[in-house]
Write an enzyme that holds these catalytic residues in place. Structure first.
Site, PDB file in Angstrom:
ATOM      1  CG  HIS A  19      -6.388  22.204  30.555  1.00  0.00           C
ATOM      2  ND1 HIS A  19      -6.506  23.025  29.456  1.00  0.00           N
ATOM      3  CD2 HIS A  19      -7.440  22.481  31.357  1.00  0.00           C
ATOM      4  CE1 HIS A  19      -7.586  23.780  29.600  1.00  0.00           C
ATOM      5  NE2 HIS A  19      -8.167  23.463  30.749  1.00  0.00           N
ATOM      6  CG  ASP A  20     -10.290  20.792  30.716  1.00  0.00           C
ATOM      7  OD1 ASP A  20      -9.893  20.207  31.745  1.00  0.00           O
ATOM      8  OD2 ASP A  20     -10.839  21.913  30.748  1.00  0.00           O
ATOM      9  CE  LYS A  23     -13.734  19.560  31.747  1.00  0.00           C
ATOM     10  NZ  LYS A  23     -14.025  20.997  31.888  1.00  0.00           N
ATOM     11  CG  HIS A  48     -11.601  16.287  33.060  1.00  0.00           C
ATOM     12  ND1 HIS A  48     -12.088  16.727  34.275  1.00  0.00           N
ATOM     13  CD2 HIS A  48     -10.647  17.177  32.696  1.00  0.00           C
ATOM     14  CE1 HIS A  48     -11.456  17.832  34.628  1.00  0.00           C
ATOM     15  NE2 HIS A  48     -10.572  18.135  33.675  1.00  0.00           N
ATOM     16  CG  HIS A  78      -5.872  20.504  35.018  1.00  0.00           C
ATOM     17  ND1 HIS A  78      -6.000  19.251  34.452  1.00  0.00           N
ATOM     18  CD2 HIS A  78      -7.056  21.124  34.846  1.00  0.00           C
ATOM     19  CE1 HIS A  78      -7.210  19.130  33.958  1.00  0.00           C
ATOM     20  NE2 HIS A  78      -7.885  20.247  34.186  1.00  0.00           N
ATOM     21  CG  HIS A  79      -9.230  19.924  38.181  1.00  0.00           C
ATOM     22  ND1 HIS A  79      -9.898  21.111  38.364  1.00  0.00           N
ATOM     23  CD2 HIS A  79      -9.411  19.578  36.882  1.00  0.00           C
ATOM     24  CE1 HIS A  79     -10.477  21.458  37.224  1.00  0.00           C
ATOM     25  NE2 HIS A  79     -10.197  20.551  36.307  1.00  0.00           N
ATOM     26  CG  ASP A 107      -8.714  25.104  34.008  1.00  0.00           C
ATOM     27  OD1 ASP A 107      -9.287  25.442  32.947  1.00  0.00           O
ATOM     28  OD2 ASP A 107      -9.064  24.118  34.682  1.00  0.00           O
TER      29      ASP A 107
END
Length: 168
Positions: A19-20, A23, A48, A78-79, A107
């Site tokens: 998911h990240d 980054k 990201h 996801h954000h 998260d």
């Protein structure tokens, strides 16, 4: 309601590890900054989601694999917030893929109960209060019910992995 079978759940769980991934393109000094981010730094960190999704999309020969499809959805969305206030696209409600909605709850929970360079860890109770209270508009109400139903399980399987008391 979402017709997720055991394979889907397993794929979402595995894909969530990415998911990240975007980054890796963000300067470590910004990601590890102990103080408040400037507006410019915050926008860079927010990128990201798109960077990670683009990285996965570039895996052309695997693009149609279910794991990569779920990972792409999760990275990109996801954000996003259930009330439409998230990023990168401001999606709302059921326009957000369910895989991303699930990972969003996980998260935020993980972020709250973990110590970070910019904050102390919160207790499980405080994390639940934040997610199900002041931030509840960001999440699917059905997923909040699921989170509350598994609260005791979360304590048993997650919290012991974190040491040192939680901040209130």
């Amino acid at each position: 309601r979402y017709h997720l079978n055991a394979r889907d759940i397993d794929l979402i769980s595995n894909a969530s590890a990415l998911h990240d991934i975007g980054k890796i393109a963000i300067d470590k000094n910004i990601l590890n900054k102990p103080g408040k981010l400037t507006p410019e730094e915050l926008e860079l960190v927010k990128s990201h989601t798109v960077i990670g999704a683009d990285m996965l999309w570039d895996l052309e020969e695997y693009r149609n694999e279910p794991l990569v499809r779920y990972a792409w959805q999760i990275c990109r969305y996801h954000h996003e917030h259930y009330d439409g206030s998230g990023y990168p696209e401001g999606l709302k409600g059921e326009d957000i893929p369910i895989a991303a909605q699930v990972v969003a709850v996980c998260d935020v929970y993980d972020e709250l109960v973990s110590k970070r360079v910019y904050k102390d860890m919160f207790s499980h109770e405080k994390a639940m209060q934040i997610i199900c209270g002041e931030k509840k508009e960001a999440f699917n109400p059905i997923l909040l019910e699921c989170l509350q139903e598994m609260s005791d399980e979360l304590i048993e399987m997650y919290i012991p992995e974190h040491t040192g008391g939680g901040a209130e």
